[in-house]
Structure formats: C-alpha cells, structure tokens
Write a protein that holds these residues in place. Structure first.
Motif, PDB file in Angstrom:
ATOM      1  N   TYR A  67       0.842  -1.200   0.000  1.00 25.72           N
ATOM      2  CA  TYR A  67       0.000   0.000   0.000  1.00 25.72           C
ATOM      3  C   TYR A  67       0.876   1.249   0.000  1.00 25.72           C
ATOM      4  O   TYR A  67       0.666   2.177  -0.779  1.00 25.72           O
ATOM      5  CB  TYR A  67      -0.915  -0.011   1.231  1.00 25.72           C
ATOM      6  CG  TYR A  67      -1.823   1.186   1.339  1.00 25.72           C
ATOM      7  CD1 TYR A  67      -3.065   1.193   0.714  1.00 25.72           C
ATOM      8  CD2 TYR A  67      -1.434   2.321   2.053  1.00 25.72           C
ATOM      9  CE1 TYR A  67      -3.898   2.294   0.794  1.00 25.72           C
ATOM     10  CE2 TYR A  67      -2.259   3.426   2.135  1.00 25.72           C
ATOM     11  CZ  TYR A  67      -3.494   3.418   1.510  1.00 25.72           C
ATOM     12  OH  TYR A  67      -4.302   4.509   1.592  1.00 25.72           O
ATOM     13  N   GLY A  68       1.876   1.269   0.868  1.00 22.57           N
ATOM     14  CA  GLY A  68       2.781   2.418   0.945  1.00 22.57           C
ATOM     15  C   GLY A  68       3.552   2.640  -0.343  1.00 22.57           C
ATOM     16  O   GLY A  68       3.967   3.756  -0.651  1.00 22.57           O
ATOM     17  N   LEU A  69       3.739   1.581  -1.110  1.00 23.30           N
ATOM     18  CA  LEU A  69       4.516   1.695  -2.348  1.00 23.30           C
ATOM     19  C   LEU A  69       3.635   1.934  -3.562  1.00 23.30           C
ATOM     20  O   LEU A  69       4.140   2.085  -4.672  1.00 23.30           O
ATOM     21  CB  LEU A  69       5.349   0.426  -2.565  1.00 23.30           C
ATOM     22  CG  LEU A  69       6.537   0.250  -1.622  1.00 23.30           C
ATOM     23  CD1 LEU A  69       7.156  -1.111  -1.782  1.00 23.30           C
ATOM     24  CD2 LEU A  69       7.573   1.334  -1.876  1.00 23.30           C
ATOM     25  N   SER A  70       2.296   1.941  -3.367  1.00 19.80           N
ATOM     26  CA  SER A  70       1.455   2.130  -4.551  1.00 19.80           C
ATOM     27  C   SER A  70       0.407   3.216  -4.360  1.00 19.80           C
ATOM     28  O   SER A  70       0.188   4.020  -5.246  1.00 19.80           O
ATOM     29  CB  SER A  70       0.777   0.811  -4.919  1.00 19.80           C
ATOM     30  OG  SER A  70       0.060   0.315  -3.814  1.00 19.80           O
ATOM     31  N   ARG A  71      -0.227   3.290  -3.189  1.00 23.36           N
ATOM     32  CA  ARG A  71      -1.331   4.234  -3.026  1.00 23.36           C
ATOM     33  C   ARG A  71      -0.909   5.508  -2.312  1.00 23.36           C
ATOM     34  O   ARG A  71      -1.707   6.436  -2.217  1.00 23.36           O
ATOM     35  CB  ARG A  71      -2.497   3.587  -2.269  1.00 23.36           C
ATOM     36  CG  ARG A  71      -2.902   2.231  -2.743  1.00 23.36           C
ATOM     37  CD  ARG A  71      -3.334   2.192  -4.168  1.00 23.36           C
ATOM     38  NE  ARG A  71      -4.639   2.784  -4.420  1.00 23.36           N
ATOM     39  CZ  ARG A  71      -5.264   2.699  -5.600  1.00 23.36           C
ATOM     40  NH1 ARG A  71      -4.699   2.058  -6.599  1.00 23.36           N
ATOM     41  NH2 ARG A  71      -6.425   3.267  -5.770  1.00 23.36           N
ATOM     42  N   VAL A  72       0.276   5.554  -1.740  1.00 17.24           N
ATOM     43  CA  VAL A  72       0.762   6.785  -1.112  1.00 17.24           C
ATOM     44  C   VAL A  72       1.806   7.376  -2.057  1.00 17.24           C
ATOM     45  O   VAL A  72       2.713   6.679  -2.488  1.00 17.24           O
ATOM     46  CB  VAL A  72       1.418   6.493   0.262  1.00 17.24           C
ATOM     47  CG1 VAL A  72       1.831   7.781   0.940  1.00 17.24           C
ATOM     48  CG2 VAL A  72       0.472   5.702   1.150  1.00 17.24           C
ATOM     49  N   ARG A  73       1.652   8.652  -2.421  1.00 20.69           N
ATOM     50  CA  ARG A  73       2.652   9.296  -3.287  1.00 20.69           C
ATOM     51  C   ARG A  73       3.690   9.975  -2.420  1.00 20.69           C
ATOM     52  O   ARG A  73       3.354  10.825  -1.599  1.00 20.69           O
ATOM     53  CB  ARG A  73       1.973  10.375  -4.136  1.00 20.69           C
ATOM     54  CG  ARG A  73       1.325   9.888  -5.391  1.00 20.69           C
ATOM     55  CD  ARG A  73       0.784  11.125  -6.105  1.00 20.69           C
ATOM     56  NE  ARG A  73      -0.468  10.836  -6.766  1.00 20.69           N
ATOM     57  CZ  ARG A  73      -0.546  10.496  -8.046  1.00 20.69           C
ATOM     58  NH1 ARG A  73       0.539  10.430  -8.779  1.00 20.69           N
ATOM     59  NH2 ARG A  73      -1.708  10.240  -8.598  1.00 20.69           N
ATOM     60  N   TRP A  74       4.931   9.582  -2.579  1.00 22.64           N
ATOM     61  CA  TRP A  74       5.975  10.255  -1.800  1.00 22.64           C
ATOM     62  C   TRP A  74       7.311  10.135  -2.519  1.00 22.64           C
ATOM     63  O   TRP A  74       7.539   9.200  -3.270  1.00 22.64           O
ATOM     64  CB  TRP A  74       6.068   9.681  -0.379  1.00 22.64           C
ATOM     65  CG  TRP A  74       6.150   8.181  -0.292  1.00 22.64           C
ATOM     66  CD1 TRP A  74       5.183   7.284  -0.622  1.00 22.64           C
ATOM     67  CD2 TRP A  74       7.256   7.407   0.174  1.00 22.64           C
ATOM     68  NE1 TRP A  74       5.599   5.998  -0.388  1.00 22.64           N
ATOM     69  CE2 TRP A  74       6.878   6.051   0.104  1.00 22.64           C
ATOM     70  CE3 TRP A  74       8.523   7.729   0.666  1.00 22.64           C
ATOM     71  CZ2 TRP A  74       7.721   5.002   0.494  1.00 22.64           C
ATOM     72  CZ3 TRP A  74       9.354   6.681   1.063  1.00 22.64           C
ATOM     73  CH2 TRP A  74       8.949   5.340   0.965  1.00 22.64           C
ATOM     74  N   ARG A  75       8.170  11.104  -2.266  1.00 20.87           N
ATOM     75  CA  ARG A  75       9.483  11.082  -2.866  1.00 20.87           C
ATOM     76  C   ARG A  75      10.278   9.973  -2.172  1.00 20.87           C
ATOM     77  O   ARG A  75      10.293   9.906  -0.949  1.00 20.87           O
ATOM     78  CB  ARG A  75      10.177  12.443  -2.677  1.00 20.87           C
ATOM     79  CG  ARG A  75      11.116  12.812  -3.770  1.00 20.87           C
ATOM     80  CD  ARG A  75      11.142  14.351  -4.019  1.00 20.87           C
ATOM     81  NE  ARG A  75      11.037  15.140  -2.789  1.00 20.87           N
ATOM     82  CZ  ARG A  75      12.108  15.491  -2.055  1.00 20.87           C
ATOM     83  NH1 ARG A  75      13.314  15.129  -2.404  1.00 20.87           N
ATOM     84  NH2 ARG A  75      11.932  16.219  -0.973  1.00 20.87           N
ATOM     85  N   GLY A  76      10.864   9.094  -2.934  1.00 25.97           N
ATOM     86  CA  GLY A  76      11.652   8.036  -2.326  1.00 25.97           C
ATOM     87  C   GLY A  76      11.004   6.666  -2.469  1.00 25.97           C
ATOM     88  O   GLY A  76      11.640   5.654  -2.223  1.00 25.97           O
ATOM     89  N   ARG A  77       9.735   6.648  -2.895  1.00 20.17           N
ATOM     90  CA  ARG A  77       9.094   5.326  -2.965  1.00 20.17           C
ATOM     91  C   ARG A  77       9.675   4.498  -4.111  1.00 20.17           C
ATOM     92  O   ARG A  77       9.752   3.275  -4.025  1.00 20.17           O
ATOM     93  CB  ARG A  77       7.582   5.453  -3.067  1.00 20.17           C
ATOM     94  CG  ARG A  77       7.048   5.750  -4.437  1.00 20.17           C
ATOM     95  CD  ARG A  77       5.531   5.654  -4.402  1.00 20.17           C
ATOM     96  NE  ARG A  77       4.994   5.779  -5.752  1.00 20.17           N
ATOM     97  CZ  ARG A  77       3.707   5.846  -6.040  1.00 20.17           C
ATOM     98  NH1 ARG A  77       2.822   5.815  -5.070  1.00 20.17           N
ATOM     99  NH2 ARG A  77       3.298   5.955  -7.272  1.00 20.17           N
ATOM    100  N   GLY A  78      10.139   5.198  -5.167  1.00 17.01           N
ATOM    101  CA  GLY A  78      10.795   4.475  -6.267  1.00 17.01           C
ATOM    102  C   GLY A  78      12.060   3.793  -5.790  1.00 17.01           C
ATOM    103  O   GLY A  78      12.335   2.638  -6.129  1.00 17.01           O
ATOM    104  N   ALA A  79      12.810   4.500  -4.932  1.00 12.39           N
ATOM    105  CA  ALA A  79      14.063   3.943  -4.421  1.00 12.39           C
ATOM    106  C   ALA A  79      13.782   2.735  -3.536  1.00 12.39           C
ATOM    107  O   ALA A  79      14.458   1.702  -3.641  1.00 12.39           O
ATOM    108  CB  ALA A  79      14.825   5.007  -3.639  1.00 12.39           C
TER     109      ALA A  79
END
Lengths: 304, 302
Positions: free
Chosen positions: A105-117
């Motif tokens: 959920y944190g990696l798909s539904r929350v937009r934040w800088r750093g989730r790609g990393a």
C-alpha cells in the motif's frame, strides 16, 4: 493465443498418447509413493511391479497398519511435528500477508518522494540467495537474545527467547517479503485511483482506506500470497535445519529427514507412508485452489 | 512567495514520513534480517570465527584458501556441471511441454496439472520418493528396466550416476516454468500466427520463428530464476547423501559445504567467504544474461 491442434486424426491421436504418457511419467513417482505406502514390507521389496498389495493381504488392513505405525512412532513423532508446522505456518502466513499488503500500500497508493528507491531496493533483495545470509542470520538471532538479556528483558520473559524456539521461523514473516510485496503492489497499481481519492477528500485516513477499501478489494491477490507462503513454509527445510535444535520443535520437513537418517533399517513402505503424510496436505490444497495457484504463478512470470 | 513554497515543502516532508511509516515493516525487517546479516557475513568472511569465540581478523586468508581446498574444488565442479546440464535440459523440456499444452485440445488443463503437481512436493519428500525410485535392487526404475532386459545401475550409489540421477529429478520439477511459458504463449497476438500460416510456415517453423521470439522475455525470466535456484541446490542432496559413513563426493554441492563449514566444522569465516563468492558469481551470471539477452530477447514496444 492457443495454437490449433493437428488436423489429421492420426497426428491428433499421437499427440494425446504423447501427452498422456508424459503426464503419467510426472505423476508416477507420487503414485508409486502411495502404492508402496499401502503394501506390507515383504511386497514393497519384491521384484514384481504391482500397484496394490497382493489379494492375500487386505488393502485397508495393511494401509491402516503402516500409517498407524508412522503416526505412533516414538522416535519420529509425527503428531508433534505437525503441530509445530501448523503453528509456524499460521503465524507466518498471517504475518506475511498482512505486512506485505501494508508495505505494498505504501509503495502504490501513497505518493511520496523516495518510494521508487524503496521499490528498487525491494526488487534488488529478491536476487539475494538465502545461503549468503543463512549463517550470519543465526548470529543475528543469537544477538537479539543476548541484547535482551543484557537489558534485563529475557530472564523475566523467557518466552521471548529466539534461539531454541520456533520464532526465527515466523517472526521475520511479520516484516513482509519482497516477492509478495511486489505481487501485491502490481495488483494495487491496477486499482482505480478514484477509489481512495474520493475517500481522502471525505477525510478518511490512509489506515481506513487500507482497511475498508483496499484490503477487501484485494482478496484474490491476498489469497495468492497466503497460498504461496503457506506452501513455502510447509516445504521449508533449510530454515528449520539451522534454527531448530531440539527434536520436540521439529517441523514436518525436518522430521521426515530424521526418518531418512535411519533409512538403512526403516522399511520403505513406512518411509513412503511418512512421505505421503507430508505431501498429502499440499496436494489437497492444490486440488481446491488449482486455478488461483496456477494463475498466480503464470502472472508472476509475465508481469514486469 | 516563500509561504506557498514552505507549505509545499512541509507537505512533501509529511508525504515522505507517511510513506516511510507504511513501508517501515519491510525497511526494519530487511535491515535486521537481510542487510545486517549480509554486512556481518562480509565482515566474518575476513575473519576466523568458530561461533563460540569472538571473530579474529585474518584478512583475505579465507578467500586465499579456496583454490587449495580439494573439497571446495570438488563442490564447485559438481555444482557447475549440475547447473550446466540441468538448466538447458529443463528449459528445452518445459518449452516443448508448453508448446504442446498450449494447443487447443481437450484435457490440456488436466495434463498441465499433472506436470505442475511435483513442484508442490516438499523437497525432503521428493528426495525420499526418488531414493526409493532409484533404489538399485527394488526401485521402480530398475524394475522397469529389468522388464526390457536392462540391468540398471545403482543410481545414487555409483559415483558416475549420481549427477544424471539429480538431473532427472530436476526435470521432474519443471512445472512452474511450463505454466509461465503457457501463459506467455497465450499472450502472443493471433494475427502473427495467421500471417505465418498465410506465408505457408509449417507448425515447427511457426514455433521457432513466431512463438520463441515472442516469449523470449519469459525465457530470460525463467532461466535466471532457475540459475539462482540451481546454483543453491541443497535440500535434496543433503537428505540423499548425508550418511553416517560420510559424504558421497559426487553428491556434494556448494551450499552443502557452506552449511557444513558454518554449523558442523565451526568455520563461520570460511562459510561466509563462500557465501559472498556465491553471491558475486550469481550476480555476474545474471548480468551476463541480461546483457546477452538484450540482443536475443524481443520486447514488444520496448
């Protein structure tokens, strides 16, 4: 797409014969395992090839005797191993499914800088072979015990001790697994954004969105994760081999290996009865969930 | 001007904190159960560490010792030969089976299930079942061979036959690749086959010129997964060949020796050096395949 089957009846028939014999070859080892498990010892070790015991001995009688001997064996305590395996399986399947879903959920539904990393890191860890960490992992669990002892927690709560318990086998599952996080994230990416955006405008917290919208919607994906992980735990051999020292904590996979240790003097019909007992639950699970399981594996290899 | 930007920065920070909070279980777990052990492993690989005493720094001596260790050389050889035979054999078999099973025929699903089922069998149980099948005297395989007048070898005892036996066993568990290939074949656009038929291509040529190129990403994926697993082969030979009378040298593999060094001989340092070498080799082989694959693998729209 599916390709066409050959038109000519001869080729068609040959194809069926070929496929049927391949399928038979693949199933044969398991058929032979079950067949041996219901034979008396003398017939298991005979040169004749028979699927069922001689008519002279009654099939239900022999089967019952073999399985009862395996089940009641004092040296290899099947009921105890089954209990341990179920404890590990239930605790780690629940932990793995829930925590992987939260991380996904944190990696798909929350937009934040750093989730790609973080996602890249998750994928990278899928490459690491278990042998690289298996030896020091033991040291880490021992270190956890020593640290807790030095701050005075362990003597008071002996049940927290890691080494010599089943905990090293299920505690890590509560922190999610890379492959399962990947699988669930793929699923969540496919859910329409409007679902939770509307809820957010209404003032729902992420937690409520996760709990009341995303989790119920992702039941099929959660089932795949739970199923995969259950089979993984049921089959796991190396983990129990490293962390379990006392025989009364052994899991089925490890207990079965104990049986192997005495193969020199244990009759094959009993060894096959023991193997059947370990294999049967997974086979039954497969029969019930075939579509989900096979579909999950197929999509794991296609998605990228 | 500064106020909105400060607000945006604050929102950004809050979003990062939220994201970190949601991913914290994995970040914490991976740090404790993956990155920390990896770091420890790297450190131990430069030490002498018998587990009951503190590690002592010995520099690169663990790595330097490998080439002179005959057991090490033997397990590297066994593991390499096994992988070199098993991976191509499994790939060819699973592609052929997938090609046959993706045809529009009745019972395809049933045949597929039969091929898939062995992959679910716990490795320890597979080891036991195959020990029984391979049994020199009463095993099913030799009994069947006897029917056609062939005297089979004592498969798991005869040094020469240990590796072939294990390869046969590995063929038994191609089910997952087959499932993935079938799914990939079903994704191939229908028009391509229609065009190939119009061009007068035979079914065999259609397989080589249409199906194989179109499913090459799945092939690359499967080969890499297989490589990672095959190089680590452990449970089956461990159960089969760990006998009271000592190890069968033909059935001794890299991860088994690694395990023995760590937990039997009390040479954690050497074991960790072996583990890091294994990781580097796997990474190198995977990189080679990706680079080589770039030329061979066809990505639609990529």
């Amino acid at each position: 797409m599916t390709t066409d089957a050959p038109r000519s009846p001869v080729a068609h028939a040959l194809l069926y014969v070929l496929l049927a014999s391949v399928a038979l070859t693949f199933v044969m080892p398991l058929v032979w395992m079950i067949a041996t498990s219901v034979k008396p010892e003398s017939q298991a070790a005979s040169q004749r090839i028979t699927l069922l015991p001689d008519p002279a001995s009654s099939l239900p009688g022999v089967a019952q005797e073999n399985y009862a001997r395996v089940w009641n064996d004092r040296a290899v305590e099947f009921p105890l191993y089954l209990r341990n395996t179920l404890i590990v399986a239930v605790l780690s399947v629940v932990g793995m499914t829930f925590s992987s879903a939260a991380v996904a959920y944190g990696l798909s539904r929350v937009r934040w800088r750093g989730r790609g990393a973080v996602m890249a890191l998750v994928l990278a860890t899928m490459m690491i072979p278990f042998p690289v960490i298996m030896a020091p992992l033991y040291v880490v669990f021992r270190g956890i015990d020593q640290t807790m002892e030095s701050v005075g927690l362990l003597p008071r709560f002996e049940s927290l001790r890691m080494i010599g318990s089943l905990k090293p086998l299920w505690v890590p599952a509560w922190f999610g697994g890379a492959f399962n996080i990947f699988l669930l994230r793929q699923f969540y990416m496919g859910l329409p954004r409007e679902l939770d955006e509307a809820a957010r405008i209404d003032g729902c917290s992420h937690w409520r969105i996760f709990w009341t919208i995303i989790l119920p919607l992702s039941r099929p994906a959660l089932a795949v994760v739970a199923l995969f992980h259950f089979i993984y735990v049921w089959n796991d051999f190396v983990g129990p081999l490293i962390f379990l020292t006392d025989r009364d904590q052994f899991t089925l996979a490890l207990g079965l290996q104990l049986y192997q240790g005495q193969a020199g003097n244990t009759p094959w019909n009993l060894l096959m009865a023991a193997s059947t007992l370990v294999v049967a639950p997974v086979l039954l699970l497969f029969m019930v969930t075939q579509r989900t399981l096979v579909g999950g594996i197929a999509s794991a290899g296609l998605k990228d | 001007m500064t106020a909105p930007r400060a607000r945006a920065a604050r929102r950004d920070r809050r979003a990062i904190l939220t994201g970190l909070a949601w991913t914290s279980p994995w970040l914490f777990g991976a740090s404790l159960f993956m990155f920390l052990p990896m770091a420890l492993s790297l450190w131990y690989s430069f030490t002498d560490y018998p587990l009951i005493e503190e590690p002592i720094w010995t520099g690169t001596s663990n790595y330097a010792r490998m080439p002179d260790d005959p057991t090490f050389r033997r397990v590297v050889w066994n593991t390499a030969v096994y992988s070199a035979i098993s991976i191509p054999a499994c790939t060819v078999l699973s592609l052929v089976l997938a090609a046959l099973l993706s045809m529009r025929i009745r019972l395809a699903r049933f045949f597929q299930a039969c091929i898939f089922v062995p992959t679910l069998v716990p490795l320890v149980a597979s080891a036991m079942v195959w020990m029984w099948l391979f049994n020199g005297e009463f095993g099913l395989i030799n009994r069947l061979l006897a029917l056609v007048g062939v005297r089979g070898p004592t498969w798991l005892v005869d040094q020469q036959w240990v590796l072939p036996s294990l390869v046969v066993m590995s063929l038994w568990s191609v089910g997952q690749s087959v499932v993935i290939y079938i799914a990939a074949i079903h994704e191939v656009p229908r028009q391509l086959y229609e065009a190939a038929v119009l061009d007068g291509m035979s079914p065999l040529r259609r397989f080589f010129h249409v199906t194989l190129p179109m499913i090459s990403p799945a092939i690359l994926f499967n080969v890499i997964v297989m490589l990672i697993n095959t190089v680590q082969i452990f449970a089956v030979p461990y159960v089969m060949f760990k006998r009271p009378d000592g190890q069968n040298p033909a059935g001794h593999f890299y991860t088994m020796y690694l395990y023995e060094n760590a937990f039997v001989y009390g040479q954690m340092g050497y074991a960790c050096a072996m583990a890091w070498l294994q990781l580097l080799v796997i990474l190198a082989l995977t990189a080679v395949m990706f680079i080589g694959g770039r030329r061979l693998v066809y990505y639609r729209g990529g």
